[in-house]
Design a protein around this motif. Sequence first.
Motif, short mmCIF file in Angstrom:
data_model
loop_
_atom_site.label_atom_id
_atom_site.label_comp_id
_atom_site.label_asym_id
_atom_site.label_seq_id
_atom_site.Cartn_x
_atom_site.Cartn_y
_atom_site.Cartn_z
N ILE A 1 0.84 -1.21 0.00
CA ILE A 1 0.00 0.00 0.00
C ILE A 1 0.87 1.25 0.00
O ILE A 1 0.58 2.23 -0.70
N LYS A 2 1.96 1.23 0.76
CA LYS A 2 2.86 2.39 0.80
C LYS A 2 3.44 2.69 -0.57
O LYS A 2 3.67 3.85 -0.94
N SER A 3 3.68 1.62 -1.36
CA SER A 3 4.32 1.79 -2.66
C SER A 3 3.35 2.14 -3.78
O SER A 3 3.77 2.36 -4.92
N ILE A 4 2.06 2.20 -3.49
CA ILE A 4 1.07 2.57 -4.52
C ILE A 4 1.32 4.00 -4.97
O ILE A 4 1.52 4.90 -4.15
N TYR A 5 1.30 4.21 -6.26
CA TYR A 5 1.64 5.51 -6.84
C TYR A 5 0.48 6.48 -6.76
O TYR A 5 -0.68 6.12 -6.97
N ILE A 6 0.79 7.73 -6.41
CA ILE A 6 -0.21 8.80 -6.47
C ILE A 6 0.39 9.98 -7.23
O ILE A 6 1.48 10.47 -6.89
N ASP A 7 -0.28 10.41 -8.28
CA ASP A 7 0.22 11.47 -9.15
C ASP A 7 0.24 12.81 -8.43
O ASP A 7 -0.55 13.06 -7.52
N GLU A 8 1.16 13.68 -8.86
CA GLU A 8 1.27 15.01 -8.25
C GLU A 8 -0.02 15.81 -8.40
O GLU A 8 -0.38 16.60 -7.53
N LYS A 9 -0.74 15.60 -9.52
CA LYS A 9 -2.00 16.32 -9.72
C LYS A 9 -3.03 15.92 -8.66
O LYS A 9 -3.81 16.76 -8.19
N LEU A 10 -3.03 14.65 -8.30
CA LEU A 10 -3.97 14.18 -7.28
C LEU A 10 -3.54 14.65 -5.89
O LEU A 10 -4.39 14.92 -5.04
N LYS A 11 -2.24 14.77 -5.66
CA LYS A 11 -1.77 15.34 -4.39
C LYS A 11 -2.24 16.79 -4.27
O LYS A 11 -2.69 17.23 -3.21
N ASN A 12 -2.14 17.53 -5.38
CA ASN A 12 -2.60 18.92 -5.38
C ASN A 12 -4.11 19.00 -5.18
O ASN A 12 -4.61 19.92 -4.53
N TYR A 13 -4.83 18.04 -5.74
CA TYR A 13 -6.29 17.98 -5.57
C TYR A 13 -6.63 17.79 -4.09
O TYR A 13 -7.53 18.46 -3.55
N ILE A 14 -5.90 16.91 -3.41
CA ILE A 14 -6.10 16.69 -1.97
C ILE A 14 -5.78 17.96 -1.19
O ILE A 14 -6.53 18.36 -0.28
N LEU A 15 -4.68 18.61 -1.54
CA LEU A 15 -4.31 19.86 -0.87
C LEU A 15 -5.37 20.94 -1.09
O LEU A 15 -5.71 21.70 -0.17
N ASP A 16 -5.92 21.00 -2.31
CA ASP A 16 -6.98 21.97 -2.60
C ASP A 16 -8.20 21.74 -1.71
O ASP A 16 -8.81 22.70 -1.22
N ILE A 17 -8.57 20.48 -1.52
CA ILE A 17 -9.73 20.15 -0.69
C ILE A 17 -9.49 20.59 0.76
O ILE A 17 -10.34 21.26 1.37
N VAL A 18 -8.32 20.24 1.30
CA VAL A 18 -8.03 20.56 2.70
C VAL A 18 -7.92 22.06 2.90
O VAL A 18 -8.46 22.62 3.87
N PHE A 19 -7.23 22.75 2.00
CA PHE A 19 -7.07 24.20 2.15
C PHE A 19 -8.40 24.93 1.94
O PHE A 19 -8.62 25.98 2.56
N LYS A 20 -9.28 24.39 1.12
CA LYS A 20 -10.61 24.97 0.94
C LYS A 20 -11.39 24.91 2.25
O LYS A 20 -12.16 25.84 2.56
N SER A 21 -11.18 23.85 3.02
CA SER A 21 -11.89 23.71 4.30
C SER A 21 -11.43 24.76 5.31
O SER A 21 -12.12 25.02 6.30
N ARG A 22 -10.26 25.36 5.08
CA ARG A 22 -9.72 26.34 6.02
C ARG A 22 -10.07 27.78 5.65
O ARG A 22 -9.77 28.71 6.41
N GLU A 23 -10.67 27.97 4.49
CA GLU A 23 -11.06 29.31 4.08
C GLU A 23 -12.21 29.82 4.94
O GLU A 23 -13.02 29.05 5.45
N LYS A 24 -12.26 31.15 5.09
CA LYS A 24 -13.33 31.76 5.88
C LYS A 24 -14.68 31.40 5.28
O LYS A 24 -14.90 31.51 4.08
N SER A 25 -15.58 30.92 6.14
CA SER A 25 -16.87 30.44 5.66
C SER A 25 -17.94 30.66 6.72
O SER A 25 -17.66 30.70 7.92
N ASN A 26 -19.18 30.81 6.27
CA ASN A 26 -20.30 30.94 7.20
C ASN A 26 -20.60 29.63 7.92
O ASN A 26 -21.27 29.63 8.96
N TYR A 27 -20.12 28.54 7.35
CA TYR A 27 -20.49 27.22 7.87
C TYR A 27 -19.35 26.48 8.56
O TYR A 27 -19.58 25.51 9.27
#
Length: 309
Positions: free
Chosen positions: A210-236
């Motif tokens: 499982i550790k050796s399974i490949y994950i593309d840089e674009k998908l890493k950036n997609y994950i970072l986008d999701i997490v950083f979006k959760s930290r943006e100022k929001s009403n919710y």
Amino acid sequence: MNKLQELKNEISKKVIGQEDMVNKILIGIFTGNHILLEGLPGLAKSLTVNTLAETLGLKFSRIQFTPDLLPSDIIGTEIYNEKTGEFRTKKGPIFGNIILADEINRAPAKVQSALLEAMQEKQVTIGNETFKLDKPFVVLATQNPIEQDGTYALPEAQQDRFLMKVKIEYPTRDEERKILNLITEGYDFDAIKINTILSEEELERIKNDIKSIYIDEKLKNYILDIVFKSREKSNYIACGASPRATISLVISAKGHAYLNGREAVMPEDIKAVVYDVLRHRIILTYEAEAEEKTIEDVINEILNSVTLP
């Protein structure tokens, strides 16, 4: 038949349906991470965990959390021997491979802290001695979402130590009929023999695969986008996901890819685990609660606002 399918077939001898729960628990065990299971009583949480431990040939310990539980009831204590005048160490149920912390929110904070410290450090101190915990060591904790009396909610910082928070759903009508037939038609449920499918060496190999399974840089950036979006100022959103969420998304997506026979992470692997990884790491505002916004609604809005590569 590959080992993974053989493992699932063995589990299905006792556990009808609940495929999503089984898969998420397997991801936790295969990656050496802890899982929080949330569901109503009677949805086979304890049965699933126990059966899984049998198929893997691992030592299983079940701790029933209650308001009067003490940390020593979990980690162990020193007992005085009057004949010898010496203390001897009696290890607690935490010394196992798969630990079922049943109704973890029923125990007070000091007991929860004792368990969560063991989860983090993989060791416990009894008296003046420090003991390493067995390997593998995985905690599968359960809690009832609607029970409020006599419960102590897990603080967000402690929930963050769980790889995923999995919501357990009711079985389908067909699955419940199978359960009904299995239990009520004279079948000796307790006599069902569960065979060990994976050895400790095979389990370690899976962890490395499982550790050796490949994950593309674009998908890493997609994950970072999701997490950083959760930290943006929001009403919710009062508080966004921590860096552990980023790491957990990658680990969980790799685990999901492995269960589906892939050597690389695909976008559907991330989508399959993102709710479980984030639902206990994002804190909603009072406004979200007032508007009856669920955590799943908020995560869905985050996903819709992030571009999929």
